[in-house]
Design a protein around this motif. Sequence first.
Motif, PDB file in Angstrom:
ATOM      1  N   THR A  91      -4.493  -7.607 -11.858  1.00 27.38           N
ATOM      2  CA  THR A  91      -2.937  -7.373 -11.215  1.00 27.38           C
ATOM      3  C   THR A  91      -3.003  -6.387 -10.104  1.00 27.38           C
ATOM      4  OG1 THR A  91      -2.047  -7.514 -13.447  1.00 27.38           O
ATOM      5  CG2 THR A  91      -0.662  -6.693 -11.923  1.00 27.38           C
ATOM      6  N   LEU A  92      -2.394  -6.861  -8.884  1.00 23.51           N
ATOM      7  CA  LEU A  92      -2.396  -5.928  -7.698  1.00 23.51           C
ATOM      8  C   LEU A  92      -1.076  -5.186  -8.133  1.00 23.51           C
ATOM      9  CD1 LEU A  92      -2.770  -4.782  -5.224  1.00 23.51           C
ATOM     10  CD2 LEU A  92      -1.791  -6.702  -4.057  1.00 23.51           C
ATOM     11  N   TRP A  93      -0.904  -4.059  -7.973  1.00 17.33           N
ATOM     12  CA  TRP A  93       0.137  -2.944  -8.359  1.00 17.33           C
ATOM     13  C   TRP A  93       0.671  -2.373  -6.736  1.00 17.33           C
ATOM     14  CZ3 TRP A  93       2.881  -1.966 -12.768  1.00 17.33           C
ATOM     15  CH2 TRP A  93       2.391  -2.384 -13.943  1.00 17.33           C
ATOM     16  N   ALA A  94       1.832  -2.325  -6.523  1.00 16.52           N
ATOM     17  CA  ALA A  94       2.232  -1.632  -5.289  1.00 16.52           C
ATOM     18  C   ALA A  94       3.303  -0.626  -5.352  1.00 16.52           C
ATOM     19  CB  ALA A  94       2.982  -2.693  -4.297  1.00 16.52           C
ATOM     20  N   ARG A  95       3.142   0.625  -5.145  1.00 17.99           N
ATOM     21  CA  ARG A  95       4.277   1.537  -5.241  1.00 17.99           C
ATOM     22  C   ARG A  95       5.443   1.197  -4.219  1.00 17.99           C
ATOM     23  NH1 ARG A  95       4.595   6.558  -2.627  1.00 17.99           N
ATOM     24  NH2 ARG A  95       2.490   6.568  -1.878  1.00 17.99           N
ATOM     25  N   LEU A  96       6.541   1.127  -4.562  1.00 20.91           N
ATOM     26  CA  LEU A  96       7.695   0.857  -3.931  1.00 20.91           C
ATOM     27  C   LEU A  96       8.538   2.197  -3.640  1.00 20.91           C
ATOM     28  CD1 LEU A  96       8.945  -2.718  -5.277  1.00 20.91           C
ATOM     29  CD2 LEU A  96       7.201  -2.030  -3.669  1.00 20.91           C
ATOM     30  N   GLY A  97       8.199   3.049  -4.157  1.00 21.15           N
ATOM     31  CA  GLY A  97       8.983   4.517  -4.225  1.00 21.15           C
ATOM     32  C   GLY A  97       8.161   5.566  -5.019  1.00 21.15           C
ATOM     33  N   PRO A  98       8.716   6.765  -4.951  1.00 19.85           N
ATOM     34  CA  PRO A  98       7.894   7.944  -5.886  1.00 19.85           C
ATOM     35  C   PRO A  98       7.849   7.340  -7.341  1.00 19.85           C
ATOM     36  CG  PRO A  98       9.644   8.708  -4.140  1.00 19.85           C
ATOM     37  CD  PRO A  98       9.831   7.270  -4.273  1.00 19.85           C
ATOM     38  N   GLU A  99       6.752   7.369  -7.931  1.00 21.80           N
ATOM     39  CA  GLU A  99       6.553   6.729  -9.298  1.00 21.80           C
ATOM     40  C   GLU A  99       7.333   5.643  -9.534  1.00 21.80           C
ATOM     41  OE1 GLU A  99       7.445   9.927 -12.311  1.00 21.80           O
ATOM     42  OE2 GLU A  99       6.460  11.606 -10.916  1.00 21.80           O
ATOM     43  N   ASN A 100       7.539   4.720  -8.563  1.00 26.25           N
ATOM     44  CA  ASN A 100       8.143   3.529  -8.908  1.00 26.25           C
ATOM     45  C   ASN A 100       6.959   2.138  -8.580  1.00 26.25           C
ATOM     46  OD1 ASN A 100       9.800   1.235  -9.273  1.00 26.25           O
ATOM     47  ND2 ASN A 100      10.886   1.716  -7.356  1.00 26.25           N
ATOM     48  N   TRP A 101       6.067   1.799  -9.558  1.00 24.93           N
ATOM     49  CA  TRP A 101       5.210   1.005  -9.295  1.00 24.93           C
ATOM     50  C   TRP A 101       5.518  -0.386  -9.915  1.00 24.93           C
ATOM     51  CZ3 TRP A 101       0.355   1.713  -6.756  1.00 24.93           C
ATOM     52  CH2 TRP A 101      -0.020   3.350  -6.523  1.00 24.93           C
ATOM     53  N   HIS A 102       5.155  -1.522  -8.959  1.00 27.18           N
ATOM     54  CA  HIS A 102       5.616  -2.821  -9.292  1.00 27.18           C
ATOM     55  C   HIS A 102       4.348  -3.864  -9.070  1.00 27.18           C
ATOM     56  CE1 HIS A 102      10.069  -2.595 -10.058  1.00 27.18           C
ATOM     57  NE2 HIS A 102      10.069  -1.528  -9.184  1.00 27.18           N
ATOM     58  N   GLN A 103       4.188  -4.902 -10.065  1.00 29.64           N
ATOM     59  CA  GLN A 103       3.344  -5.953  -9.998  1.00 29.64           C
ATOM     60  C   GLN A 103       3.609  -7.028  -8.717  1.00 29.64           C
ATOM     61  OE1 GLN A 103       2.446  -7.823 -13.777  1.00 29.64           O
ATOM     62  NE2 GLN A 103       2.436  -5.969 -15.024  1.00 29.64           N
ATOM     63  N   VAL A 104       2.610  -6.830  -7.873  1.00 27.59           N
ATOM     64  CA  VAL A 104       2.793  -7.787  -6.869  1.00 27.59           C
ATOM     65  C   VAL A 104       2.243  -9.266  -6.842  1.00 27.59           C
ATOM     66  CG1 VAL A 104       2.178  -8.167  -4.410  1.00 27.59           C
ATOM     67  CG2 VAL A 104       3.035  -5.780  -5.277  1.00 27.59           C
ATOM     68  N   ALA A 105       1.024  -9.178  -7.300  1.00 32.93           N
ATOM     69  CA  ALA A 105       0.608 -10.471  -7.736  1.00 32.93           C
ATOM     70  C   ALA A 105      -0.503 -10.396  -9.046  1.00 32.93           C
ATOM     71  CB  ALA A 105      -0.404 -10.973  -6.528  1.00 32.93           C
ATOM     72  N   THR A 106      -0.454 -11.296  -9.964  1.00 28.21           N
ATOM     73  CA  THR A 106      -1.410 -11.523 -11.112  1.00 28.21           C
ATOM     74  C   THR A 106      -1.898 -12.741 -11.239  1.00 28.21           C
ATOM     75  OG1 THR A 106       0.326  -9.867 -12.353  1.00 28.21           O
ATOM     76  CG2 THR A 106      -0.977 -11.415 -13.553  1.00 28.21           C
TER      77      THR A 106
END
Length: 401
Positions: free
Chosen positions: A287-302
């Motif tokens: 899983t590639l995780w990306a930080r979209l904001g402070p302490e706001n991480w989302h999965q980009v690709a799995t």
Amino acid sequence: MSALMLLAISTLGAAPAADQVTLRDGVVVPGVIIQVSPRGGPTLIVERGWAKANAPKWLEGWERAEAPSTLAASKQRRKRLDDWAAERHSAGADDAISNWIEAQRARADNSAAQSPLLVARILRGDIRTIARAPIASTRLLKLAWSSGIHDAASLDADQLKQALEGRGVSATRMAEPNLSALLPPQTESDAEWLARRAATEVANDDGLRYLRHGEILLPEPAAGEMPSPLEGLSSVTGALKSLLSDVAPVDPLPAKLREAEARGRVGVLVTKLDVAPDNSGVQVQATLWARLGPENWHQVATRQASGRPGAGGAGDGADLLADPQVKAVFGIVESLNLGGIPDELKRTSLGIGAATRQALGSARAEIQGDLDRLALPVRERSPDQAPAASPDAPAASPAAP
């Protein structure tokens, strides 16, 4: 001539590798068609140098049409590059990404710069016919562009293969060529930009890849390297303490994400290994995780893959005994004073290891494709060096997403 006939699409045989659009004045434009709209006509990627030499009047209109979006995208990109450089805390640092950022910032200040490739949107009333080349041929053309082969759109498939081989480039390379550095910049959402940043950082920075099994989270070692004994021992000990106590296990990932954020990074790649309770199989999820904001991480690709012990035949996994990483893992477990590992358990573990290796290979290959698609071309040829345009063409613009 009916609109249907006007937009008839034929398939080329042993012809130029490029798609071809014949304009109403007879000019045949070679390129790669990326969209065909029955109402709006085709959109294709064209070599700017070819258009300057062979279709200057048409080029004037195409450049006039692209100017507003290019200007807006350039301003957006410059602001994002400034923010990225500040977040990395690495002004003047000698690493691939920081050096690339500085080069792109300098190029963004050159308002006269142009990209070697352009996106031409042609009205339906301006064309006579559209001829499509085979997908394999246009892929060769894109690979030739990314490899800096001059006037590639004028060559056929065999000539492109020879030109690529002459540069030591495999014409059968599976990854889709990345043309972003050769195209005009395009505006994109914050989420799209941060996904590209995340992929770029994971592909180029150290310390952003992890292997996870249950509550054990270890930095992923480079191929052929041993995992850190201290890191491994600490993770295993922490997991055992959770199992042997009434304390609820603590998810180790948020702490690693906070560490990455403190370093000014927005990307982390986590490869999770799950072994079936009866040791009948292994599931791997990358899983590639990306930080979209402070302490706001989302999965980009799995990407997911599975493996089964014994799928490779009797003795599958025996060769793993010589692997330094496997030796290190057994050593970490034995160092916990739990006694030696029984031979039967070792054989089972090696079978699981072979299944894991198979699944890891599949998942990593697929997630690498996502990284290649998203990452900015930090280590590739700069647009200024790419001779996709004619020798007298202007210098290239900032890299596009």
